[in-house]
Design a protein around this motif. Structure first.
Motif, PDB file in Angstrom:
ATOM      1  N   UNK A 282       0.832  -1.200   0.000  1.00 30.65           N
ATOM      2  CA  UNK A 282       0.000   0.000   0.000  1.00 30.65           C
ATOM      3  C   UNK A 282       0.869   1.253   0.000  1.00 30.65           C
ATOM      4  N   UNK A 283       0.382   2.317  -0.628  1.00 30.46           N
ATOM      5  CA  UNK A 283       1.125   3.564  -0.611  1.00 30.46           C
ATOM      6  C   UNK A 283       1.266   4.053   0.826  1.00 30.46           C
ATOM      7  N   UNK A 284       2.496   4.244   1.299  1.00 32.86           N
ATOM      8  CA  UNK A 284       2.686   4.673   2.691  1.00 32.86           C
ATOM      9  C   UNK A 284       2.051   6.037   2.950  1.00 32.86           C
ATOM     10  N   UNK A 285       1.696   6.274   4.184  1.00 29.56           N
ATOM     11  CA  UNK A 285       1.105   7.556   4.551  1.00 29.56           C
ATOM     12  C   UNK A 285       2.065   8.702   4.280  1.00 29.56           C
ATOM     13  N   UNK A 286       3.336   8.482   4.535  1.00 34.40           N
ATOM     14  CA  UNK A 286       4.318   9.538   4.283  1.00 34.40           C
ATOM     15  C   UNK A 286       4.378   9.889   2.807  1.00 34.40           C
ATOM     16  N   UNK A 287       4.207   8.886   1.951  1.00 34.56           N
ATOM     17  CA  UNK A 287       4.197   9.121   0.512  1.00 34.56           C
ATOM     18  C   UNK A 287       2.949   9.885   0.089  1.00 34.56           C
ATOM     19  N   UNK A 288       1.796   9.478   0.600  1.00 34.03           N
ATOM     20  CA  UNK A 288       0.553  10.166   0.251  1.00 34.03           C
ATOM     21  C   UNK A 288       0.568  11.604   0.744  1.00 34.03           C
ATOM     22  N   UNK A 289       1.175  11.832   1.909  1.00 38.92           N
ATOM     23  CA  UNK A 289       1.258  13.187   2.461  1.00 38.92           C
ATOM     24  C   UNK A 289       2.257  14.033   1.679  1.00 38.92           C
ATOM     25  N   UNK A 290       3.351  13.428   1.257  1.00 36.32           N
ATOM     26  CA  UNK A 290       4.411  14.193   0.612  1.00 36.32           C
ATOM     27  C   UNK A 290       4.270  14.338  -0.884  1.00 36.32           C
ATOM     28  N   UNK A 291       3.532  13.422  -1.531  1.00 34.44           N
ATOM     29  CA  UNK A 291       3.438  13.466  -2.989  1.00 34.44           C
ATOM     30  C   UNK A 291       2.777  14.748  -3.468  1.00 34.44           C
ATOM     31  N   UNK A 292       1.681  15.106  -2.845  1.00 32.45           N
ATOM     32  CA  UNK A 292       0.962  16.350  -3.118  1.00 32.45           C
ATOM     33  C   UNK A 292       0.366  16.825  -1.796  1.00 32.45           C
ATOM     34  N   UNK A 293       0.093  18.106  -1.668  1.00 30.30           N
ATOM     35  CA  UNK A 293      -0.524  18.582  -0.411  1.00 30.30           C
ATOM     36  C   UNK A 293      -2.013  18.277  -0.341  1.00 30.30           C
ATOM     37  N   UNK A 294      -2.347  16.996  -0.599  1.00 32.50           N
ATOM     38  CA  UNK A 294      -3.754  16.597  -0.549  1.00 32.50           C
ATOM     39  C   UNK A 294      -4.320  16.744   0.856  1.00 32.50           C
ATOM     40  N   UNK A 295      -3.618  16.202   1.836  1.00 25.60           N
ATOM     41  CA  UNK A 295      -4.075  16.246   3.222  1.00 25.60           C
ATOM     42  C   UNK A 295      -3.646  17.563   3.864  1.00 25.60           C
ATOM     43  N   UNK A 296      -4.308  17.902   4.951  1.00 25.85           N
ATOM     44  CA  UNK A 296      -3.965  19.122   5.654  1.00 25.85           C
ATOM     45  C   UNK A 296      -2.555  19.071   6.226  1.00 25.85           C
ATOM     46  N   UNK A 297      -1.992  20.229   6.453  1.00 22.80           N
ATOM     47  CA  UNK A 297      -0.618  20.292   6.959  1.00 22.80           C
ATOM     48  C   UNK A 297      -0.461  19.552   8.278  1.00 22.80           C
ATOM     49  N   UNK A 298      -1.480  19.580   9.130  1.00 19.38           N
ATOM     50  CA  UNK A 298      -1.374  18.965  10.459  1.00 19.38           C
ATOM     51  C   UNK A 298      -1.194  17.464  10.392  1.00 19.38           C
ATOM     52  N   UNK A 299      -1.607  16.835   9.296  1.00 17.35           N
ATOM     53  CA  UNK A 299      -1.500  15.387   9.205  1.00 17.35           C
ATOM     54  C   UNK A 299      -0.046  14.928   9.179  1.00 17.35           C
ATOM     55  N   UNK A 300       0.876  15.812   8.863  1.00 18.39           N
ATOM     56  CA  UNK A 300       2.292  15.443   8.830  1.00 18.39           C
ATOM     57  C   UNK A 300       2.788  14.863  10.137  1.00 18.39           C
TER      58      UNK A 300
END
Length: 552
Positions: A282-300
């Motif tokens: 599965x695509x790691x969360x860090x990848x999904x967060x870093x690939x594009x700013x899809x999720x909010x900044x706080x999710x980092x």
């Protein structure tokens, strides 16, 4: 959601479900059934007249966060009490929304000070002004044959449910370019697009909620247009891959949307955050967060520790309830985390079930073609049925759960909470968690109505089956007679080839053939006429089982 592939290839394979009528021969479909009362409640799941019905609900600060490897209880308020009536869901949903904004997606602002625009047979224009800042964008319109006003499905970025099928079913298609509202390829401290022109390029809100905000503004304009072309009370939303993420979030955050249809949304979409780290490929969360700013900044802060999140995506599913939701998935591509998505759907379906709207949610990952965002003949009929039911108001098809055996999630592994029986009327919020008998995690609402209590003492049992290729989940309801029950045992004979792999809310003796299930410490006592439930998962086929109950 496989972003290493070029977009041109995606556009050549997406948005093209087969238009010719096609039945899947021999397919095993698990169709939800509810009681008459539940079906009636589900059929009345009208869209809200406003974007957020719970805007007036007080939402306390959640305080410090603690790790929890299980999915948060969607029925438990921030103050620790559990809701006990269907009317309580309005403010519980508001709490969930605020938590999701704070920790996952960023804030979705309320309607701006001024939203104007036009609706024609071919386009929609949107003009927004707020606090002295302005932005504009537009969307294309394709009408079906016939005379309006028409319901409409907003298709994000050209990636979504088949537009030919949508129009053939009698709904218009609104072609929305979310990148005009929240552009990809920008750093988090310099986001671009219409949303960020209004709220600032350093806004902590991610692209998914920016895209959702844009759809909400389109609905604002439709509402103001007079309703001669498009109906504001019959809007759907769909998208595939990254736009599936956007469709999922859009439907959750605007209660005017009658039907939400995310497709193959992957990480940052429907799959539970807690499940992704343990799902191979599965695509790691860090990848999904870093690939594009899809999720909010706080999710980092949570990419390496999702267990400390006070919410998860099963609660995003629940935010759509009781409105229509049809999640389409692909179990062939590991990157898409379909197992974790199935868990989100199963857990979110518990909220639908508690609200008496179990027939309003569908999940389908059992597809033959593994190409990402490819044509899916399997989805054509349920797509039409969902449009008829939630947009045209001409159908009443039951929800369908078809979970691929390749990526079948087990909800029992992910929750330590039980689904309450919610009262129909308002209640005073309890000071302690309710003590109603717990229910079980079936993959869909029960497929048979509960039995009436036995005339005398003792107990009775009824079983409902959710079957898929190669396995099933059984939900067993135990009902006390005219006398209280202080312990129970349910015996049944499994069909040849069936073998129990897991059970919840019961102790079991045996896995094949004649098996017995007995109460655990917290569900042995049943008041006269009341019920409790347990469940089990098994390989094989579940047809023909007849449970018998013995009270102790």
């Amino acid at each position: 959601m496989i972003h290493s592939l070029d977009r041109a290839r995606f556009r050549s394979t997406v948005v093209v479900l087969t238009v010719a009528a096609l039945a899947v021969a021999g397919a095993v479909t698990a169709v939800t059934r509810t009681t008459v009362a539940q079906a009636a409640a589900g059929s009345l799941a009208a869209v809200a007249p406003v974007e957020d019905e719970g805007a007036d609900c007080p939402v306390p600060n959640p305080g410090s966060l603690t790790a929890n490897s299980r999915l948060p209880d969607p029925f438990r308020r921030v103050d620790g009490t559990r809701i006990s009536a269907k009317s309580d869901w309005r403010c519980r949903r508001a709490e969930t929304k605020r938590l999701a904004e704070r920790y996952v997606y960023g804030e979705k602002p309320a309607k701006p000070q001024s939203v104007t625009g036009t609706v024609s047979n071919t386009s929609i224009t949107v003009n927004v002004t707020h606090n002295g800042r302005s932005a504009s964008f537009s969307a294309g319109v394709q009408l079906p044959s016939g005379s309006g006003p028409f319901p409409a499905v907003v298709v994000l970025g050209g990636f979504g449910a088949d537009t030919a099928t949508v129009r053939a079913a009698g709904a218009a298609v609104i072609s929305y370019d979310p990148l005009a509202v929240g552009r990809e390829g920008t750093p988090r401290n310099n986001k671009q697009g219409a949303f960020y022109s209004i709220y600032g390029s350093s806004s902590g809100t991610g692209l998914l909620l920016a895209w959702a905000w844009g759809v909400s503004r389109i609905i604002d304009v439709i509402e103001q247009s007079g309703g001669s072309i498009l109906r504001a009370d019959a809007t759907g939303v769909t998208g595939c891959s990254r736009y599936g993420k956007g469709a999922f979030v859009t439907g959750a955050f605007d209660q005017r949307i009658a039907l939400t249809m995310p497709i193959e949304s992957g990480s940052a979409g429907a799959p539970i955050f807690r499940g992704i780290p343990g799902e191979s490929g599965a695509q790691p969360l860090s990848s999904a967060y870093g690939e594009q700013p899809w999720l909010g900044d706080a999710f980092g802060s949570f990419t390496s520790s999702p267990t400390t999140l006070p919410v998860d995506t099963h609660q995003t599913v629940a935010m759509v309830a009781p409105r229509g939701l049809f999640i389409m998935d692909n179990a062939h591509v590991d990157w898409l985390a379909a197992r974790s998505a199935s868990v989100a759907a199963l857990a979110g379906a518990e909220v639908y079930r508690a609200l008496g709207a179990g027939d309003n949610i569908s999940y389908w990952s059992d597809v033959q073609d593994g190409t990402h965002c490819a044509a899916r003949s399997e989805w054509r009929t349920p797509l039409q049925q969902n449009i008829q039911k939630f947009l045209l108001k001409t159908g009443n098809a039951a929800g369908v759960f078809r979970i691929s055996s390749r990526k079948a999630g087990n909800l029992a592994e992910w929750r330590d909470w039980q689904t309450p029986t919610l009262a129909d009327g308002p209640t005073t919020p309890p000071t302690t968690p309710p003590t109603t008998p717990p229910s079980t995690p079936p993959t869909t609402p029960p497929t048979t109505p509960p039995t009436t209590p036995p005339a005398g003492g003792g107990c009775s049992a009824a079983v409902s089956i959710n079957q898929w290729t190669g396995g099933f989940v059984a939900t067993v309801r135990v009902t006390a007679g005219s006398s209280p029950v202080n312990g129970w045992t349910v015996a049944m004979t499994l069909p040849s080839g069936a073998s129990v792999t897991n059970a919840w809310n019961a102790n079991r003796s045996g896995n094949t053939g004649a098996v017995q299930f007995s109460n655990v410490s917290y569900n042995g006592s049943i008041a006269p006429g009341q019920s409790t439930e347990f469940g089990f998962q098994s390989t094989g086929t579940g047809t023909g089982m007849t449970p018998t109950c013995t009270a102790r």
